[in-house]
Each structure stands twice: as structure tokens, then as C-alpha cells.
Design an enzyme around this catalytic site. Structure first.
Site, PDB file in Angstrom:
ATOM      1  N   HIS A  35       0.819  -1.229   0.000  1.00  0.00           N
ATOM      2  CA  HIS A  35       0.000   0.000   0.000  1.00  0.00           C
ATOM      3  C   HIS A  35       0.849   1.273   0.000  1.00  0.00           C
ATOM      4  CE1 HIS A  35      -3.593  -2.324   0.452  1.00  0.00           C
ATOM      5  NE2 HIS A  35      -3.298  -2.758   1.649  1.00  0.00           N
ATOM      6  N   ASP A  38      -3.045 -10.468  -2.388  1.00  0.00           N
ATOM      7  CA  ASP A  38      -3.534  -9.982  -1.087  1.00  0.00           C
ATOM      8  C   ASP A  38      -5.006  -9.571  -1.263  1.00  0.00           C
ATOM      9  OD1 ASP A  38      -2.166  -8.526   1.632  1.00  0.00           O
ATOM     10  OD2 ASP A  38      -4.039  -7.629   0.926  1.00  0.00           O
ATOM     11  N   HIS A  48      -6.508  -7.101  -0.230  1.00  0.00           N
ATOM     12  CA  HIS A  48      -6.644  -5.651  -0.445  1.00  0.00           C
ATOM     13  C   HIS A  48      -5.978  -5.257  -1.757  1.00  0.00           C
ATOM     14  CE1 HIS A  48      -6.667  -6.343   4.020  1.00  0.00           C
ATOM     15  NE2 HIS A  48      -7.744  -5.575   3.909  1.00  0.00           N
ATOM     16  N   ASP A  62      -4.627 -12.796   3.384  1.00  0.00           N
ATOM     17  CA  ASP A  62      -5.849 -12.315   4.026  1.00  0.00           C
ATOM     18  C   ASP A  62      -7.100 -12.583   3.191  1.00  0.00           C
ATOM     19  OD1 ASP A  62      -4.763 -10.485   2.289  1.00  0.00           O
ATOM     20  OD2 ASP A  62      -4.615  -8.854   3.746  1.00  0.00           O
TER      21      ASP A  62
HETATM   22 ZN   LIG Z   1      -4.100  -7.144   2.822  1.00  0.00          ZN
END
Ligand SMILES: [Zn+2]
Length: 374
Positions: free
Chosen positions: A144, A181, A183, A269
Site C-alpha cells: 500500500h 492480497d 486488499h 488475508d
Molecule cells: Zn491485505
């Protein structure tokens, strides 16, 4: 010793666990409402993953590579001097909130340098042929972080800096960054949005984090149309949805692009027991994705893959998902069975659902149209 069919580099350090994110209200609750607890991005799932590898039959089979701290020059290939001085100053003053729900302790920036340096060492080892592929179990995570942005528990863009290192030092031309991931992989997307030589692919839960990013319609800048691929999946996606997305969209795109090397932003995740994601993957799904990716990597780039560890917040289940990826990368058996496998496989709606297929097919057609229009 059970030798695998490939030499897999294993980059890990106990120091990664000493990045102290402190006690924190998880995540948005104001003070004096709910009791603070340990920050969700803590060392536990990572240390347990490393420990499971150590007690498994894989322990002697991996090629252990020691991480080193990345230099300012290496970090500045993507980040700004302001970004470095912000983090260095905050750590020197004892730590605190660095931005975007991301806490640092006194040693966190030094450890972040070591995370980046671990990726750079992995890239060197793979390109020089010392190993066939590598897994960097680093912390803090990186997918991120942007040039001047700390967010989502990420300080430095570990994977992006690995790509830049492979290009600057080793002269590689075409690179794929695949982010599984749960996200969105905004770090690589932002870094390479206008770069036709880097294909960035993100499979993620639709609009989970960062919200507003990761749309299927974000397909790359004007000079790099089709070189960014977002596959937002509905919450509740499981084995069927991920395998369908992989086989119908992800792998054909990588093969068509023809990379010299593949980076994986490897978060766990999207696994069924994760407290932040809402997907249903098991360790067998991570094994499947790794094995299929290796087949394409073998065709395109001599099997060169560097995986960097990202999210994954279930201390009980991340280790088994991680072990499956390492088994697949090395071709060796850990001789340990995932005790949760049957339980998760029996969840309802693990097979591909029509609303999931519609969303995945839309990504595929958008990209086919782009390619046809070139
Ligand atoms: Zn994540």
C-alpha cells in the site's frame, strides 16, 4: 533431506518481528469507547509461519538468504526524500502514528530498510541463478505504500523497489507484479500506471482497501493501456472464483505479456479465517495459484518468481497457507497436513457463483477489447 525440484530462497529475519506497532484501537474506534488491543498488523502470523517452516521437512531444503538494509539511494528509486525524513524523524522521536492506521516504533524504519533489502537480495539471487525462486517473509508489509504515502500498515514499497532494482541493476525489461492480497495493490498500480513495461495485476475484495481504488475500469495510463489489471471480487468469493479468475484472466494476461520476471505480493488475508478479509480460500487454493503461476513462469521467464509477504492476519491459518506456497515453489513436501482443509472446503458456495463469474468475465472482455484495439 527431501530435495525439491527447485531451489527456493527463503529470506527471513527475527528482526522483522521487532517492528513494534503497539497497542491500538482496531481500527477506527475512538479512544475511550472500546478497549485497546494489540495492533492487527503484529508479528504473530509471520513468526508462526516461519516456525511452521522450521519444524517441517522443508526446513533443510530451502536456501536461506540473509537480508541487508536497503540504502537511501535504493529507496529513492520510488520514494521521496520527504518520505524518508518523515519516517526517520518519527522513529527517532520514539514512534507513533505514521499515517493511514500505520504505527511505528523506534526501530521500525531500520526494520523497513531490512524488509526492502531482503527483497533486493532475493532479486539478486534469482537473477544470478543462485536460486530458482524466492519467498521474502518480510515485515512491515509494502503493497500500500506510495512515493510519499504511508498507509495500510505499509512504510516502504518493498515490491516496487524490487522491480526497480531488477531494472536498474540487472537490466530486466518486462516485469509482472501479481498481487493476491485481499486488499488492492495500490503501491504497484500507482508506481507503474503509465509504464507499459510493467504489467500490474491485483485480485482483491471489491472496494475493501483502499476504498475507491482497484476498479476494473482502471486499465493503465494513456501510454500503458492494458498494463494494469484490476480484478475486484465480491465478498464471499472462494476457491471457484479465484481459480476461475486465475485460469481465465490472470494467467493468459501474463503469458501474453511475456515477462522477464514475476513478482508476487503474497498476502494471505483472502484465506477463510482472516479477520480483515471476507473471502474463503484454503491453503490448497494458494498452492493451486502458485503451481499454475510457476507453469506460466517456466514458459516465459525460466521460472523466475520473487514473492514478498504482505497481509494475512489469522495467526492460526496464515502458517498453513504460507507453507503450501513454499511447498509449491520448491516442489518439496513439508510432510505436514493442513488441519483446517476439509472444514474450509465444505463451506457453502465455494464453487464459482454466477455473480462472481459476471464480474470476472467483465475484466476479461475489457482487456481483450483493449488488445484488439491496439
Ligand atoms: Zn491485505
Amino acid at each position: 533431506m527431501d530435495h525439491g525440484i527447485r531451489k527456493t530462497g527463503w529470506i527471513y529475519s527475527e528482526l522483522y518481528n521487532w517492528h513494534d506497532t503497539g497497542s491500538y484501537n482496531m481500527l477506527w474506534a475512538p479512544d475511550l469507547t472500546t478497549q485497546p488491543g494489540q495492533h492487527v498488523e503484529n508479528a504473530d502470523s509471520k513468526r508462526r509461519f516461519a516456525n511452521l517452516v522450521d519444524v517441517s521437512a522443508l526446513a533443510d531444503d530451502l536456501v536461506r538468504i540473509k537480508p541487508r538494509p536497503a540504502t537511501d539511494d535504493e529507496i529513492l528509486r520510488f520514494h521521496t526524500p520527504t518520505h524518508i525524513s518523515h519516517l526517520e524523524g518519527l522513529c527517532a522521536s520514539g514512534g507513533g502514528e505514521a499515517g493511514g492506521k500505520t504505527h511505528v516504533g523506534r526501530a521500525s524504519f531500520d526494520i523497513a530498510r531490512l524488509a526492502v533489502g531482503g527483497v533486493l537480495e532475493a532479486v539478486d539471487a534469482v537473477i544470478k541463478g543462485a536460486v530458482d525462486n524466492a519467498y521474502v517473509l518480510c515485515r512491515p508489509p509494502g503493497h500500500h505504500a506510495e512515493a510519499e504515502l504511508v498507509t495500510g500498515f505499509c512504510l516502504l514499497a518493498n515490491g516496487v523497489l524490487g522491480v526497480e532494482h531488477a531494472r536498474a541493476v540487472h537490466g530486466l525489461k518486462r516485469i509482472v507484479v501479481l498481487d493476491w492480497d485481499v486488499h488492492h495493490g495500490n503501491s504497484a498500480e500507482t508506481a507503474f500506471y503509465d509504464d507499459p513495461d510493467v504489467l500490474t495485476i491485483s485480485l482483491h475484495q471489491d472496494n475493501l482497501f483502499p476504498q475507491g481504488r482497484g476498479k476494473a475500469s482502471d486499465t493503465g495510463g494513456a501510454s500503458a493501456q492494458g498494463a494494469n489489471m484490476n480484478i475486484p471480487l465480491p465478498p464471499g468469493s472462494g476457491s471457484g472464483a479465484y481459480r476461475y479468475a486465475f485460469d481465465s484472466v490472470v494467467l493468459p494476461a501474463i503469458e501474453q505479456f511475456g515477462p522477464d520476471m514475476i513478482f508476487v505480493a503474497s498476502g494471505f488475508d483472502a484465506a477463510a479465517m482472516d479477520p480483515l478479509g471476507h473471502m474463503m480460500l484454503s491453503s490448497e487454493d494458494y498452492r493451486y495459484m502458485t503451481e499454475r503461476l510457476l507453469q506460466v513462469a517456466d514458459k516465459c521467464c525460466g521460472g523466475r518468481i520473487v514473492a514478498t509477504h504482505e497481509g494475512g492476519y489469522s495467526p492460526g491459518y496464515v502458517p498453513y497457507c504460507g507453507l503450501a506456497v513454499i511447498e509449491a515453489l520448491s516442489g518439496a513436501s513439508a510432510k505436514i497436513t493442513d488441519p483446517f482443509l476439509d472444514y474450509i472446503a465444505n463451506y457453502g458456495a465455494q464453487e464459482l457463483q454466477s455473480h462472481q463469474k459476471t464480474q470476472i468475465d467483465a475484466v476479461a472482455s475489457a482487456h481483450i477489447l483493449k488488445q484488439a484495439a491496439e
